[in-house]
Design a protein around this motif. Structure first.
Motif, mmCIF file in Angstrom:
data_model
loop_
_atom_site.group_PDB
_atom_site.id
_atom_site.type_symbol
_atom_site.label_atom_id
_atom_site.label_comp_id
_atom_site.label_asym_id
_atom_site.label_seq_id
_atom_site.Cartn_x
_atom_site.Cartn_y
_atom_site.Cartn_z
ATOM 1 N N THR A 1 -0.599 8.019 9.051
ATOM 2 C CA THR A 1 -1.765 7.158 9.189
ATOM 3 C C THR A 1 -2.255 6.792 7.793
ATOM 4 N N ILE A 2 -3.098 5.773 7.714
ATOM 5 C CA ILE A 2 -3.611 5.334 6.420
ATOM 6 C C ILE A 2 -4.818 6.197 6.053
ATOM 7 N N PRO A 3 -4.756 6.943 4.965
ATOM 8 C CA PRO A 3 -5.885 7.805 4.575
ATOM 9 C C PRO A 3 -7.151 6.982 4.329
ATOM 10 N N GLY A 4 -8.270 7.557 4.698
ATOM 11 C CA GLY A 4 -9.555 6.935 4.402
ATOM 12 C C GLY A 4 -9.995 5.875 5.373
ATOM 13 N N THR A 5 -9.226 5.608 6.458
ATOM 14 C CA THR A 5 -9.600 4.547 7.388
ATOM 15 C C THR A 5 -10.124 5.073 8.712
ATOM 16 N N GLY A 6 -10.168 6.385 8.879
ATOM 17 C CA GLY A 6 -10.671 6.956 10.119
ATOM 18 C C GLY A 6 -11.144 8.374 9.879
ATOM 19 N N ALA A 7 -11.424 9.080 10.957
ATOM 20 C CA ALA A 7 -11.899 10.455 10.805
ATOM 21 C C ALA A 7 -10.751 11.414 10.511
ATOM 22 N N ILE A 8 -9.568 11.116 11.088
ATOM 23 C CA ILE A 8 -8.438 12.034 11.008
ATOM 24 C C ILE A 8 -7.223 11.323 10.423
ATOM 25 N N SER A 9 -6.467 12.021 9.594
ATOM 26 C CA SER A 9 -5.158 11.554 9.142
ATOM 27 C C SER A 9 -4.091 12.513 9.651
ATOM 28 N N ILE A 10 -2.905 11.984 9.880
ATOM 29 C CA ILE A 10 -1.776 12.793 10.347
ATOM 30 C C ILE A 10 -0.686 12.765 9.283
ATOM 31 N N ILE A 11 -0.200 13.937 8.919
ATOM 32 C CA ILE A 11 0.900 14.068 7.961
ATOM 33 C C ILE A 11 2.101 14.609 8.712
ATOM 34 N N ARG A 12 3.212 13.891 8.628
ATOM 35 C CA ARG A 12 4.422 14.306 9.319
ATOM 36 C C ARG A 12 5.335 15.076 8.375
ATOM 37 N N ILE B 1 0.572 17.491 10.920
ATOM 38 C CA ILE B 1 -0.661 18.132 10.459
ATOM 39 C C ILE B 1 -1.802 17.136 10.583
ATOM 40 N N SER B 2 -2.784 17.454 11.429
ATOM 41 C CA SER B 2 -3.966 16.609 11.583
ATOM 42 C C SER B 2 -5.072 17.174 10.702
ATOM 43 N N CYS B 3 -5.392 16.414 9.648
ATOM 44 C CA CYS B 3 -6.423 16.843 8.710
ATOM 45 C C CYS B 3 -7.496 15.766 8.628
ATOM 46 N N VAL C 1 6.856 -2.919 17.539
ATOM 47 C CA VAL C 1 5.695 -2.414 18.286
ATOM 48 C C VAL C 1 4.508 -2.223 17.348
ATOM 49 N N ILE C 2 4.771 -1.626 16.182
ATOM 50 C CA ILE C 2 3.700 -1.392 15.214
ATOM 51 C C ILE C 2 3.114 -2.717 14.729
ATOM 52 N N ARG D 1 14.184 -0.103 5.103
ATOM 53 C CA ARG D 1 13.299 -0.243 3.949
ATOM 54 C C ARG D 1 12.095 -1.129 4.282
ATOM 55 N N LYS D 2 12.179 -1.888 5.392
ATOM 56 C CA LYS D 2 11.070 -2.751 5.795
ATOM 57 C C LYS D 2 10.025 -1.982 6.611
ATOM 58 N N PHE D 3 10.335 -0.740 6.979
ATOM 59 C CA PHE D 3 9.399 0.063 7.764
ATOM 60 C C PHE D 3 8.263 0.561 6.887
ATOM 61 N N CYS D 4 7.191 0.975 7.540
ATOM 62 C CA CYS D 4 6.099 1.582 6.797
ATOM 63 C C CYS D 4 6.439 3.039 6.484
ATOM 64 N N ILE D 5 5.802 3.576 5.444
ATOM 65 C CA ILE D 5 5.959 4.992 5.110
ATOM 66 C C ILE D 5 5.402 5.822 6.269
ATOM 67 N N GLY D 6 6.100 6.901 6.614
ATOM 68 C CA GLY D 6 5.616 7.770 7.684
ATOM 69 C C GLY D 6 6.177 7.435 9.039
ATOM 70 N N LYS D 7 6.948 6.335 9.135
ATOM 71 C CA LYS D 7 7.579 5.972 10.402
ATOM 72 C C LYS D 7 9.081 5.797 10.221
#
Length: 522
Positions: free
Chosen positions: A17-28, A92-94, A142-143, A516-522
């Motif tokens: 997820t994009i840090p700083g844009t919501g309450a929770i971020s997920i790190i894979r 990891i949901s932080c 889909v994204i 390489r066209k995908f987003c980081i984390g997916k």
């Protein structure tokens, strides 16, 4: 398991997820050592993460290097092969603080992980057989989907609808290819394992299926990237004002000065679950100004790219100028070939006292538009159109409804087939009718979005190459003396190209270009 290439070794981590844009971020975190690495970073009570069963949530604490609490987290545990990547994984949901996310990633890297490359999680899912290549590409679609129609098409591909069709086609062709090659082993005995009539019927059936898929590309591309709508007309007819009114914001500069819009301006808008890509173009007129001439050239280029053309004209210039504008734009649309929808928008219907068209009719002044100079001059002031000049009290008595009726009748006389919508881009009058007309056209263009549609240029090109190979097979079957090994070679080529789509045949270069066209984390 598919052959491993680069970017499939070691344990990887990245924010999902994009840090700083919501309450929770997920790190894979994914890889053979993901659970052991997570144990080094996260303190959980009771059994360690390495001993935790899959599909379990654990509460834990992450400590900074100085021993202070960095964050309290929830850890999701997934065990191979029952995970997105097919490997041991944790999520990891932080809290979404950029500082926290970056600090956790640094701890994970220090514990033995590495930062994932774009699309590497999905690439591992493909390598480990969790999905084929067409499904993997659908993940990105889909994204990126921005409308209900685009989402439905992408989800159908992600669920394997497209892949299932290709699998059926390949199985049939593979069976026939095997029989042809078996004939080669018994060539001296003059036996026929593969019936030529059955093969011909199969080739025709497969070709028809592939042609249907390739023909769907224009629809699929319009759904995925937005139905292209070009707003075209003379200068000062209100094209930029219309774009701003549709978007609900001042996107394009509006001015009474002719030639204000020098280049195309593109914006997207979701109408009725379909994405439209509106293109505001430079006003068409005769000009010696170099930059403006380039803008007008781009206007005609955008006509070729558009699925829908909104021809803008201006009622305040009079009926003959409206007719001249309509006929000129209609001729340009027809010159682009079939496949475009045309709507005529008669703007400035809110202006009172519209009685004279002297300037537009005579072709002088800044409002002359298409009637002024060049080839457009022939459209106004001659023939039956001259009878539509409004003068004095007669025009006032007829009113705007009379004007529109006369214009509509004249359009029919000239063979211009279009829906005419009176609007005021300034006040918003007529815009609901315009959006409804666009929605109706989009339904014709996009059709049934639940069927399999090709949206990817790579898939389209592979299908086209497969169709070419099958065309040679079809032609070869008509030649009785053609050796079966030549027919088998063309069949193998068709199979190769179909296999490229789902990844049965792939290279690290192809995979690299895709992921390489995908987003980081997916």
């Amino acid at each position: 398991m598919r052959e491993l290439g680069i970017f499939t070794d070691g344990t990887i981590c990245a924010p999902a997820t994009i840090p700083g844009t919501g309450a929770i971020s997920i790190i894979r975190v994914s890889g053979e050592d993901s659970l052991a690495i997570a144990d080094k970073v996260i303190d959980v009570k009771g059994e360690s993460l390495s001993e935790t069963e899959g599909y379990r949530l654990r509460y834990g604490t992450i400590f900074a290097d100085d021993g202070s609490v960095l964050d309290n987290v929830i850890v999701s545990v997934f065990r191979a092969p029952h995970s997105y990547t097919g490997e041991n994984s944790v999520e990891i949901s932080c809290h979404a603080s950029r500082f926290i996310v970056n600090a956790v990633l640094e701890l994970l890297v220090n514990a033995g992980a590495r930062i994932a490359a774009p699309g590497e999680f999905t690439r591992r899912a493909f390598v480990n057989g969790k999905m084929d290549l067409a499904q993997a590409e659908a993940v990105a679609d889909v994204i990126a989907s921005q409308s209900a129609a685009a989402h439905r098409v992408a989800m159908n591909q992600l669920k394997g609808g497209f892949s299932s069709e290709l699998k059926t086609l390949r199985e049939k062709l593979l069976t026939m290819t095997s029989l042809l090659e078996l004939e080669l082993d018994f060539s001296e005995e003059d036996v026929e394992f593969a019936s030529r009539s059955e093969l011909g019927a199969l080739v025709e059936e497969t070709l028809a299926h592939i042609v249907r898929l390739t023909d769907s590309f224009s629809r699929g591309n319009a759904i995925k990237n937005g139905v292209p709508v070009a707003i075209v007309g003379a200068t000062n007819t209100g094209k930029s004002t219309l774009l701003n009114a549709l978007l609900g914001e001042e996107r394009a500069i509006v001015s009474d000065i002719a030639g204000t819009t020098r280049d195309t301006i593109e914006e997207t808008l979701n109408l009725g679950g379909v994405m439209f890509r509106f293109i505001d173009t430079a006003g068409i007129r005769e000009t010696d100004e170099v930059v403006e001439k380039k803008g007008i050239e781009r206007t005609f280029k955008k006509l070729n790219e558009a699925s829908i053309v909104l021809g803008m004209t201006d009622l305040s210039r009079g009926e003959n100028s409206v007719l001249a504008d309509a006929e000129y734009i209609w001729s340009k649309v027809n010159a682009c070939g079939p496949g475009r929808e045309f709507l005529l928008l008669v703007n400035k219907c809110d202006v009172d006292g519209i009685e004279s068209v002297a300037a537009g009719f005579a072709g002088v002044g800044s409002r002359a538009g298409f009637a002024g100079t060049g080839s457009g001059a022939g459209f106004a002031g001659t023939g039956s159109g001259a009878g539509y000049v409004e003068t004095g009290s007669e025009a006032g008595c007829a009113g705007k409804a009379g004007k529109m009726a006369r214009i509509e009748a004249a359009l029919r006389e000239k063979g211009i087939v279009t829906k005419m919508i009176p609007i005021s881009a300034k006040t918003g009058s007529g815009l609901p009718e315009l959006t409804e007309a666009l929605a109706e056209i989009s339904r014709r263009i996009t059709g049934d979005t639940d069927e399999t549609l090709v949206t990817n240029i790579r898939h389209y090109e592979a299908l086209s190459r497969a169709a070419t190979a099958l065309g040679r097979v079809r032609d070869g079957l008509k030649v009785a003396t053609l050796p079966p090994d030549l027919i088998a070679q063309d069949l193998r080529e068709a199979l190769y190209h179909l296999g490229e789509i789902v990844g049965e045949i792939s290279t690290d270069e192809v995979l690299g270009n895709i992921f390489r066209k995908f987003c980081i984390g997916k």
